[in-house]
Write a protein that holds these residues in place. Structure first.
Motif, PDB file in Angstrom:
ATOM      1  N   ALA A   1       0.849  -1.337  -0.020  1.00 60.37           N
ATOM      2  CA  ALA A   1      -0.110  -0.042  -0.091  1.00 60.37           C
ATOM      3  C   ALA A   1       0.928   1.228   0.117  1.00 60.37           C
ATOM      4  O   ALA A   1       0.688   2.155  -0.563  1.00 60.37           O
ATOM      5  N   ILE A   2       1.834   1.230   0.932  1.00 59.67           N
ATOM      6  CA  ILE A   2       2.822   2.459   0.857  1.00 59.67           C
ATOM      7  C   ILE A   2       3.336   2.775  -0.461  1.00 59.67           C
ATOM      8  O   ILE A   2       3.451   3.932  -0.921  1.00 59.67           O
ATOM      9  N   LEU A   3       3.715   1.551  -1.275  1.00 62.76           N
ATOM     10  CA  LEU A   3       4.516   1.893  -2.541  1.00 62.76           C
ATOM     11  C   LEU A   3       3.268   1.975  -3.925  1.00 62.76           C
ATOM     12  O   LEU A   3       4.032   1.925  -4.777  1.00 62.76           O
ATOM     13  N   GLU A   4       2.128   2.112  -3.332  1.00 67.37           N
ATOM     14  CA  GLU A   4       1.198   2.150  -4.428  1.00 67.37           C
ATOM     15  C   GLU A   4       1.540   3.377  -5.290  1.00 67.37           C
ATOM     16  O   GLU A   4       1.447   3.431  -6.744  1.00 67.37           O
ATOM     17  N   LYS A   5       1.566   4.600  -4.823  1.00 68.24           N
ATOM     18  CA  LYS A   5       1.911   5.754  -5.689  1.00 68.24           C
ATOM     19  C   LYS A   5       3.164   5.731  -6.199  1.00 68.24           C
ATOM     20  O   LYS A   5       3.193   6.109  -7.467  1.00 68.24           O
ATOM     21  N   ARG A   6       4.263   5.061  -5.922  1.00 67.35           N
ATOM     22  CA  ARG A   6       5.515   4.947  -6.537  1.00 67.35           C
ATOM     23  C   ARG A   6       5.157   4.142  -7.872  1.00 67.35           C
ATOM     24  O   ARG A   6       5.363   4.369  -8.933  1.00 67.35           O
ATOM     25  N   ARG A   7       4.186   2.929  -7.547  1.00 65.62           N
ATOM     26  CA  ARG A   7       3.950   2.100  -8.815  1.00 65.62           C
ATOM     27  C   ARG A   7       3.320   3.043  -9.843  1.00 65.62           C
ATOM     28  O   ARG A   7       3.567   3.036 -11.090  1.00 65.62           O
ATOM     29  N   TRP A   8       2.246   3.730  -9.281  1.00 67.62           N
ATOM     30  CA  TRP A   8       1.430   4.537 -10.399  1.00 67.62           C
ATOM     31  C   TRP A   8       2.373   5.704 -11.182  1.00 67.62           C
ATOM     32  O   TRP A   8       2.261   5.718 -12.237  1.00 67.62           O
ATOM     33  N   MET A   9       3.327   6.210 -10.395  1.00 68.44           N
ATOM     34  CA  MET A   9       4.093   7.162 -10.778  1.00 68.44           C
ATOM     35  C   MET A   9       5.210   6.460 -11.764  1.00 68.44           C
ATOM     36  O   MET A   9       5.413   6.924 -13.024  1.00 68.44           O
ATOM     37  N   MET A  10       5.603   5.293 -11.540  1.00 70.55           N
ATOM     38  CA  MET A  10       6.622   4.587 -12.460  1.00 70.55           C
ATOM     39  C   MET A  10       5.885   4.270 -13.731  1.00 70.55           C
ATOM     40  O   MET A  10       6.512   4.312 -14.981  1.00 70.55           O
ATOM     41  N   ASP A  11       4.569   3.766 -13.711  1.00 70.86           N
ATOM     42  CA  ASP A  11       3.962   3.351 -14.587  1.00 70.86           C
ATOM     43  C   ASP A  11       3.573   4.688 -15.784  1.00 70.86           C
ATOM     44  O   ASP A  11       3.683   4.357 -16.883  1.00 70.86           O
ATOM     45  N   ARG A  12       3.098   5.483 -15.025  1.00 68.82           N
ATOM     46  CA  ARG A  12       2.868   6.712 -15.740  1.00 68.82           C
ATOM     47  C   ARG A  12       4.301   7.339 -16.471  1.00 68.82           C
ATOM     48  O   ARG A  12       3.994   7.593 -17.715  1.00 68.82           O
ATOM     49  N   HIS A  13       5.231   7.334 -15.854  1.00 72.49           N
ATOM     50  CA  HIS A  13       6.554   7.518 -16.543  1.00 72.49           C
ATOM     51  C   HIS A  13       6.995   6.763 -17.637  1.00 72.49           C
ATOM     52  O   HIS A  13       7.326   7.245 -18.724  1.00 72.49           O
ATOM     53  N   ALA A  14       6.603   5.347 -17.541  1.00 74.22           N
ATOM     54  CA  ALA A  14       6.785   4.508 -18.579  1.00 74.22           C
ATOM     55  C   ALA A  14       5.982   4.747 -19.701  1.00 74.22           C
ATOM     56  O   ALA A  14       6.450   4.700 -20.886  1.00 74.22           O
ATOM     57  N   GLU A  15       4.735   5.113 -19.473  1.00 74.07           N
ATOM     58  CA  GLU A  15       3.779   5.498 -20.302  1.00 74.07           C
ATOM     59  C   GLU A  15       4.200   6.599 -21.305  1.00 74.07           C
ATOM     60  O   GLU A  15       4.139   6.597 -22.563  1.00 74.07           O
ATOM     61  N   VAL A  16       4.749   7.618 -20.544  1.00 70.78           N
ATOM     62  CA  VAL A  16       5.032   8.865 -21.198  1.00 70.78           C
ATOM     63  C   VAL A  16       6.358   8.426 -22.073  1.00 70.78           C
ATOM     64  O   VAL A  16       6.476   8.997 -23.363  1.00 70.78           O
ATOM     65  N   ALA A  17       7.190   7.664 -21.464  1.00 69.66           N
ATOM     66  CA  ALA A  17       8.534   7.696 -22.386  1.00 69.66           C
ATOM     67  C   ALA A  17       8.140   6.716 -23.590  1.00 69.66           C
ATOM     68  O   ALA A  17       9.089   6.909 -24.538  1.00 69.66           O
ATOM     69  N   ALA A  18       7.158   5.893 -23.541  1.00 74.66           N
ATOM     70  CA  ALA A  18       6.907   4.897 -24.622  1.00 74.66           C
ATOM     71  C   ALA A  18       6.279   5.763 -25.648  1.00 74.66           C
ATOM     72  O   ALA A  18       6.269   5.324 -26.889  1.00 74.66           O
ATOM     73  N   ARG A  19       5.608   6.952 -25.348  1.00 68.16           N
ATOM     74  CA  ARG A  19       4.853   7.534 -26.233  1.00 68.16           C
ATOM     75  C   ARG A  19       5.810   8.319 -27.354  1.00 68.16           C
ATOM     76  O   ARG A  19       6.741   8.857 -27.104  1.00 68.16           O
TER      77      ARG A  19
END
Lengths: 474, 295, 278
Positions: free
Chosen positions: A456-474
């Motif tokens: 639960a503590i790391l949830e936000k980190r996962r969200w931010m990492m996923d978003r970062h990966a999304e942005v990088a992939a575009r």
């Protein structure tokens, strides 16, 4: 001067209906329209003038305290933690002598409140210029953009070269390949023990394996039933985490996105840790319950203690002189003879706050503190281990018998996961293990709960990492 | 200045201050509780997510929340009556006709109230020490074994309760003394004429007439005790094992230690709701027998 | 005039005094120990619990002032408490008087609405208030503590209740005489309300002096810290130094205790006399 008036019966702290009743019952000095107001004014003038005078004093006091004396020199704000904060003040005059137009203002902050205060200062836009921080906090501050990158300064510097530090010491200061902190002192945990008590129990040499360690503790305890063998404050996370690292355990998995506490290595390490309490080798006490650690060590209430270099100085100062030769330090025991005991790659670093108006001056101060002479002087003041290799050549470090254990241990250190949420995860580890030690939960349930909380503590980190990966992939 | 405009002019500074520094933050808190505002969001607005009632839902599933709620309720339910009861006893003692040095005793009982909470928490932390503390020393003299007051989860909350009662009973005592003094002598005379002894006088004259004061004291004590924070913060940091974790302490940890401010704001509002409901219930009790309060 | 005391007949005087003494011991013992321990040499307080120091030493007080710079924290506390008290007295008394005696539309409804705010715990507002102060660059400044404390709903309530008893004829007479509203406030209302203002001043001063959570959050620099915050920091770092901690506690508590002892007549009688019926 007392008003000669009947006491007013307007109820203040009673219920409001009292006020209504009070009006009905109110009697006072009878008066006529104009004359009494004049009389009242005369009688009250002295009181009111006095009140005005006090108000003026109050405002003047506030104004005086609000304004600062105008100092032409540049003032550098430096936040130092714990005992280091108390003693670093004595290194300031020499620096100010070298740089006459600079002043360093040292603010001392207790370790227990430091992380909180740093974040509060960051949110409140009230950061100092230079800060000391535990190196496990760097990832968090970097993500927030709170500290400035130092690579270009390092490249230009003559006073500090990256190879002046052992690799394991500089490494925690690198976040995503860039340097954000300069190591100030290193901190690792070793075993402090009463050599006289261990010898009397049949163990003249300190233990080097877990098995030997338990054996030694049991023998020490057997000699005096009213005491314990080792002090392990229940709410501290350092020792169990060290044990897990010794077993090559990974506390987090999947690029540090999830908790990994239910894995075999971590499970075994924590089981060993809990076992020490179950065998009554350690008292069930938290850090706050230890009112006088030094008295207890001196009286033999416990004979072993896992702690850091600052206690070399503290033990020397606070233990009775008769015990000076009766205690020693040793590297931590490892799980078995093939694996030397690993310890935490702790330490404090110096960083420059992002956006500080005195960044260049701040860098000068950091360079000063990193000089081998200052590092050695600092060691003399507080017993912290210098980060720079060169400083270890100073005679007092070479010759200090207690430091040898630290020098040996520093060859075997490992870092904790470098996630911004580490401080919170560490706290959770301490809390959950405390419940397990008290017998409120089984080890398996504790590890499952810990995994759940860390996920639960790391949830936000996962969200931010996923978003970062999304942005990088575009 | 015309006196109609004067009204607005005089309340304007106070109202403006209350509006800007209280009302607006409270409303903002409500909005905050609908987001996952945290330290990442402080760094960059992009890291903010609107989550609706997700914080409230997570709170209700958070075991720590229920622990904090249980601890706070326990504190209110035990420390409240103890404190109020002791204040009443103290008020009765101090108001007795036979007492000399009344002012001295009153001062001594009130002194703990004015002391700084942090300072006395530090003092009581040492009084509660299992091996060197005064309390265990005194208990040991009568044969009760050493108790780890602040380290044992079973005794930590009672320790905090004792300290809170010690600190506050003087305050309510003063209010009770005022209430006692407002009961007219003639009622007692009438009761005595009717043959009532002192305990009957107490039951039929003192208690009923003290009811409004009692209710007032109850409400302010309850509201105050639900906001338990400084004692656990200084003495136990919410431990041991969350035994003294109160709602405000949890809110502080979530908000100012971990900076998960959206979550903390949701917790603050739940606390507010609880206090509001309880206050309304208590007020309802008052209006029910409000008619008997007049004399 | 009612006698201000009750006799409960049955309790024999010795029993009464015994109960009073017991309660007094309960109330005073921790404070007595606090003072006593602060005067003990290092290590004595934890060696074996006892009440009186074997030798009296002032070394801990010296340490507080020389090594730990508590004088500055004490000065900060004094300055903040004085400033908040002075300003809030003015602001709250103006508003309280207006709510009591000056007609303006919506007055009663506004007052009741404001009273409702008393139920809201202050902690609800703290997080956004901190963010607001950061926008105003008031974090770690004295104003960061002063400004939120300048108006108090409870203070306005107290003054209003008291001011309700000002005879309307007195005010009308002054208006007929041509006195302006501020003049009336200053020459009639303030002297009349002095008892409640003194009570309010004492409450506010002590409240601000003893305030812990807000200064803890807002005053991040040690130059600005108040005494309770400095003491809490000390307690965290110096768990081992009992005597030093007690000296710090004595220093923190002394001013408000002295103030209370000097002004307790006003303080307590302000509360008590309001209840005495004619």
């Amino acid at each position: 001067m007392v008003h000669r008036r009947a006491p007013v019966k307007g109820g203040t702290l009673g219920d409001p209906s009292r006020a209504a009743r009070a009006r009905v019952h109110y009697t006072t000095v009878p008066f006529g329209a104009g004359t009494v107001t004049m009389r009242e004014r005369h009688r009250n003038d002295g009181g009111r003038r006095r009140a005005l005078r006090w108000a003026a004093v109050a405002v003047a006091l506030s104004a005086a305290a609000c304004s600062r004396p105008h100092d032409p020199a540049t003032v550098l704000e430096f936040w130092a933690l714990g005992r280091e904060g108390e003693v670093v003040q004595s290194l300031v005059p020499a620096f100010e002598a070298r740089h006459p137009d600079l002043r360093v203002h040292v603010q001392q902050i207790p370790w227990s409140a430091a992380h909180e205060k740093l974040l509060t200062a960051y949110v409140g836009r009230a950061m100092p210029d230079v800060l000391q921080l535990g190196n496990t906090w760097l990832p968090e501050l970097v993500v927030l953009g709170a500290v400035a990158p130092l690579d270009s300064r390092l490249a230009d510097s003559t006073a500090i070269r990256p190879d002046a530090y052992p690799e394991g010491v500089l490494e925690p200061n690198l976040v995503e390949g860039a340097t954000y902190g300069i190591p100030w002192y290193v901190d690792t945990r070793v075993l402090f023990y009463r050599s006289d008590l261990l010898r009397a129990a049949g163990h003249p040499e300190p233990p080097t394996t877990w098995h030997a360690w338990v054996q030694a503790m049991q023998d020490v305890r057997a000699r005096d039933a009213g005491t314990y063998a080792v002090l392990l404050p229940m709410d501290e996370w350092q020792t169990p985490v060290i044990l897990a690292l010794q077993r090559d355990g990974e506390l987090l998995r999947d690029r540090d996105r999830f908790g990994n506490f239910e894995s075999g290595a971590v499970h075994d390490a924590f089981a060993f840790y809990l076992d020490l309490f179950a065998r009554d080798l350690a008292p069930r006490a938290g850090a706050a319950q230890v009112a006088n650690l030094y008295q207890d060590f001196a009286s033999g209430y416990f004979a072993l203690y896992v702690s850091g270099p600052w206690n070399i100085g503290e033990f020397a100062a606070r233990l009775p002189a008769s015990l000076a030769g009766s205690w020693a330090t040793a590297p931590l025991p490892g799980p078995d003879a093939e694996h030397p005991g690993v310890s935490l790659a702790g330490g404090a670093s110096l960083a420059i706050a992002a956006g500080s108006p005195h960044a260049d001056t701040a860098w000068q101060w950091i360079e000063y503190l990193s000089e081998p002479a200052q590092q050695a002087a600092f060691y003399r003041l507080v017993g912290d281990l210098p980060a720079r290799r060169a400083a270890w050549d100073a005679p007092e470090l070479r010759d200090d018998v207690h430091l040898r254990a630290f020098a040996a241990q520093l060859a075997h250190v490992r870092s904790t996961p470098k996630v911004p949420e580490w401080e919170r995860i560490a706290s959770a580890i301490g809390e959950h293990l405390e419940a397990a030690i008290r017998g409120r939960a089984t080890l398996d349930a504790t590890l499952a709960a810990l995994d759940q909380e860390v996920d639960a503590i790391l949830e936000k980190r996962r969200w931010m990492m996923d978003r970062h990966a999304e942005v990088a992939a575009r | 200045m015309r006196h109609r405009e004067a009204g607005w002019a005089f309340v304007a500074p106070a109202l403006a201050l209350i509006l800007v520094f209280f009302v607006v933050p409270v409303v903002a808190s409500l909005l905050l509780s609908l987001t996952d505002f945290d330290i990442y969001a402080v760094a960059s607005r992009e890291n903010l997510r609107l989550v609706g009632v997700e914080n409230y839902r997570r709170l209700l599933h958070d075991p720590l929340f229920w622990v904090a709620l249980r601890n706070t309720a326990l504190f209110v339910v035990v420390a409240g009556p103890l404190s109020i009861g002791l204040s009443l006893v103290a008020a009765l003692l101090v108001s007795d006709r036979a007492v000399r040095l009344r002012a001295l005793f009153r001062t001594m009982f009130f002194l703990p109230v004015v002391t700084t909470l942090v300072a006395v928490a530090v003092v009581w932390r040492y009084i509660y020490h299992p091996r060197f503390g005064l309390l265990n020393y005194a208990l040991g003299a009568v044969g009760i074994g050493p108790i780890d007051w602040l380290g044992d989860p079973r005794f930590a909350m009672p320790a905090i309760i004792l300290m809170a009662v010690w600190k506050n009973f003087g305050f309510n005592m003063v209010i009770f003394v005022a209430g006692l003094q407002s009961i007219p002598e003639r009622l007692y005379e009438a009761a005595r004429v009717d043959g009532a002894g002192s305990s009957a006088q107490f039951r039929w004259v003192t208690l009923p007439l003290l009811a409004p004061t009692f209710l007032f004291v109850l409400v302010i004590t309850m509201i105050g005790y639900f906001q338990l924070f400084a004692e656990p913060y200084v003495m136990t940091q919410g431990g041991p094992s969350h035994a003294t974790l109160s709602l405000v302490m949890l809110m502080y940890l979530q908000g100012f230690r971990w900076w998960t401010m959206g979550y903390a704001a949701a917790l603050a509002f739940i606390l507010f709701a609880i206090i509001l409901v309880l206050t309304l219930i208590t007020m309802r009790l008052r209006t029910r027998d409000g008619a008997e309060a007049t004399t | 005039m009612s006698a201000s005391t009750r006799g409960y007949g049955g309790a024999a005087a010795p029993l009464l005094y015994a109960a009073l003494a017991g309660l007094a011991a309960f109330a005073m013992l921790p404070l007595v120990w606090m003072v006593s321990a602060s005067l003990m040499p290092t290590g004595e307080a934890t060696a074996a619990p006892h009440l009186l120091p074997s030798t009296v030493t002032l070394e801990h007080y010296r340490t507080l002032f020389t090594r730990l710079h508590l004088a500055r924290a004490a000065l900060n506390s004094t300055m903040l408490a004085t400033a908040v008290t002075a300003i809030s007295l003015l602001v709250n008394s103006l508003a309280g008087y207006a709510f009591a005696k000056l007609p303006f539309s919506g007055r009663e409804r506004l007052f009741r609405f404001m009273l409702g705010g008393l139920v809201i715990p202050a902690q609800v507002a703290m997080l956004p208030l901190f963010l607001l102060l950061r926008e105003l660059h008031l974090v770690n400044t004295p104003l960061g503590v002063i400004v939120p404390g300048m108006a108090s709903i409870f203070g306005i309530f107290l003054v209003r209740q008291y001011a309700l008893a000002i005879p309307q004829s007195l005010l009308d007479a002054a208006r007929i005489d041509g006195a302006g509203e501020l003049r009336i406030y200053w020459s009639i209302v303030v002297p009349f309300c002095t008892p409640v203002l003194v009570t309010l001043a004492i409450f506010t001063f002590m409240g601000t002096w003893n305030d812990f959570l807000w200064p803890l959050i807002v005053l991040t620099g040690d130059a600005r810290q108040t005494l309770p915050v400095a003491l809490a920091n000390l307690a965290g770092e110096h768990v081992q130094d009992v005597e030093l901690m007690m000296a710090g506690a004595v220093l923190t508590v002394l001013p408000v205790v002295v103030m209370f002892l000097a002004l307790q007549r006003y303080y307590i009688e302000g509360i008590v006399s309001g209840s005495v019926k004619g």
